[in-house]
Scaffold this active site. Structure first.
Site, mmCIF file in Angstrom:
data_model
loop_
_atom_site.group_PDB
_atom_site.id
_atom_site.type_symbol
_atom_site.label_atom_id
_atom_site.label_comp_id
_atom_site.label_asym_id
_atom_site.label_seq_id
_atom_site.Cartn_x
_atom_site.Cartn_y
_atom_site.Cartn_z
ATOM 1 N N SER A 53 0.889 -1.072 -0.028
ATOM 2 C CA SER A 53 -0.098 -0.066 -0.087
ATOM 3 C C SER A 53 1.052 1.133 0.062
ATOM 4 C CB SER A 53 -1.050 0.081 1.197
ATOM 5 O OG SER A 53 -2.076 0.971 1.131
ATOM 6 N N GLU A 80 -8.896 -4.349 -4.324
ATOM 7 C CA GLU A 80 -8.400 -3.762 -3.379
ATOM 8 C C GLU A 80 -9.503 -2.843 -2.575
ATOM 9 O OE1 GLU A 80 -5.090 -3.556 -2.550
ATOM 10 O OE2 GLU A 80 -3.954 -4.437 -4.497
ATOM 11 N N HIS A 109 -7.775 -5.787 -0.282
ATOM 12 C CA HIS A 109 -6.677 -4.890 0.118
ATOM 13 C C HIS A 109 -5.901 -5.733 1.145
ATOM 14 C CE1 HIS A 109 -4.055 -1.414 -0.009
ATOM 15 N NE2 HIS A 109 -4.389 -0.901 1.137
#
Length: 503
Positions: free
Chosen positions: A194, A323, A415
């Site tokens: 991320s 995600e 995610h």
């Protein structure tokens, strides 16, 4: 130096540190942890908005038995990755996990940068313990850095990109000290997920960082590349909300917690449009994060990579398939009767581009409009950059993957889902909430094994993008053989403009 069997002692440049063995020293799978070692002085007082300053030397042996203070201050409750907030001032620290402390093993090193949108996240997460990498002969380091406005906000009179400077200082600490922990400073891989993945790509495209690492792995990379004018505007807005002059003295007069609370308001659009915040992300990207300052970062990351910066370093990058879809899925009922094309129009995707995008995403369209919107935001923020980066690097060694396994508890390849597989920590706290009671062991073997392959051998085990343009390793399910799609990111190509957009 005498060693206690449970507490190995290692000499670093500032002083000696005492760690803790997990398992019997010398036994298979045993490793030592050295936690909360400062790589810089506490960023408080006159150092609050300063570049990181090397730590003061200490006498005797310093305990490194517990995680150090984190820049992440507030427990946000139920997060996808457990993110402990640890109080204290000395927030610039590293954690070292090694199977060979104090020796001359010269093992490869993996340095991990945590995510959290550049405003949150903790290096003390149990998911980031390096014991599985240690088992496979890799010394592991996790690092902290200043977050949000303190780390990345524009402040006249203060050094820019302080969080980026923290990354550089931590990597310099690794270069100067990791040999004492059994690591090889000439074989350092940086990795992150991320915002941490964005940090990896930022460092890869940064000329000032090139001497500090030798390969890179970026998971679900969220690039910031904040434009100078936007950074100045956000800073002025934050100063107005805080009631201070927008300079170093003004911001220094505001308590850290107050700025933390106000930075969200400064980045939130003044609009009643429920999609306004989504438009900001799609149009402008993240509000806080590395900015183009003309010093450390002279151009956007993809443009820098296209110019050849970092081309000598192997890179692996990829994303999970959905995600962002967990967010839009909560509106599935409301969106049930809304045509996908109409909804994408509300996100300002032009009509022609909408047709091309929906034609390339037929399978997702069958799952409903909420699924299409989630995939679209995923593609704009995460997945399209995979193609841009791979193509920008040309003949440089670049491997691309997708993580396609669907969470049995959340219903998407969402995610953060890949992180416990990458670290091979399926038994860690919080994993079952995301991956269920029986996450596939072979998938962890495959993902973690690929990571070890890059760190240890410089090759994760499938064809590079240059050898087979579009080649994508598909990580999903119990398959023991590498599954390579010849064009795994075909569904985002309608969103990727081409080389002229990189400049």
């Amino acid at each position: 130096m005498a060693q206690h069997p449970e507490h190995p002692v290692v000499s670093t440049a500032p002083g000696d540190v005492r760690g803790l063995w997990r398992g019997e020293p010398g036994a298979p799978g045993a490793s030592a942890a050295f936690l909360g070692i400062p790589f810089a002085q506490p960023p408080v007082g006159d150092l609050r908005f300063a570049a990181p300053v090397p730590p003061e030397p200490w006498e005797g042996v310093r305990d490194a038995l517990a995680y150090g203070a984190t820049a992440h201050r507030i427990d946000p409750g139920d997060t996808l990755i457990p993110e402990p907030a640890i109080p204290g001032d000395s927030t610039l620290n590293v954690n070292v996990f090694t199977p060979a402390p104090g020796g001359d093993a010269r093992l490869p090193v993996m340095v991990y940068i945590h995510g959290g949108g550049y405003v949150a996240g903790s290096p003390a997460s149990p998911w980031y313990d390096g014991r599985s990498f240690n088992r496979d002969g890799v010394v592991t380091v996790t690092l902290s850095y200043r977050l949000g406005f303190d780390g990345f906000g524009h402040i006249p009179g203060a050094p820019s990109n302080r969080g980026v400077r923290d990354w550089l200082a931590a990597l310099e600490w690794v270069r100067d000290n990791i040999a004492a922990f059994g690591g090889d400073p000439a074989r350092v891989t940086i990795a992150g997920q991320s915002a941490g993945g964005g940090a990896v790509l930022t460092l890869l495209g940064m000329p000032a960082a090139q001497h500090l690492f030798h390969s890179a792995w970026a998971m679900s990379a969220a690039l910031a590349d904040v434009a100078p004018e936007r950074a100045r505007t956000l800073s002025a807005k934050l100063a107005h909300l805080a009631g201070v002059t927008p300079n170093r003295d003004g911001f220094a007069s505001v308590p850290e917690k107050t700025l933390h609370d106000l930075q969200h308001d400064a980045a939130t659009p003044d609009s009643r449009d429920p999609l306004a915040a989504v438009h900001v992300i799609l149009d402008d990207g993240l509000s806080w994060g590395p900015m183009i300052d003309g010093e450390l970062l002279t151009q956007p990351t993809v443009a820098s990579l296209a110019a050849g910066v970092g081309s000598d370093k192997p890179l692996v990058l990829g994303t999970t398939d959905d995600e962002f879809t967990m967010v839009t899925d909560s509106a599935r009922g409301k969106l049930r009767l809304v045509p996908a094309s109409f909804a994408l129009g509300k996100l300002k995707l032009p009509r022609g581009a909408r047709r091309a995008y929906l034609a390339a995403n037929v399978a997702q369209r069958r799952k409903g409009t909420a699924a299409v919107l989630g995939r679209y935001v995923t593609d704009v923020v995460f997945r399209s950059d995979v193609v841009r980066v791979a193509e920008a690097r040309g003949d440089a060694r670049t491997w691309v993957y997708r993580f396609t396994w669907v969470s049995p508890t959340r219903g998407w390849a969402l995610h953060c889902l890949d992180v416990p597989f990458w670290f091979d920590c399926l038994d860690a706290e919080g994993v079952t909430a995301l991956a269920g009671d029986a996450p596939p062991r072979r998938l962890a073997d495959a993902v973690h094994g690929a990571a070890v392959g890059l760190v240890r051998d410089g090759d994760p085990g499938w064809p590079t993008w240059a050898e087979q343009p579009g080649a994508t390793r598909m990580f999903g399910g119990e398959a023991s053989r590498p599954d390579v799609d010849p064009d795994g990111y075909r569904s985002v190509r309608s969103l990727v403009a081409g080389p002229t957009a990189w400049a």
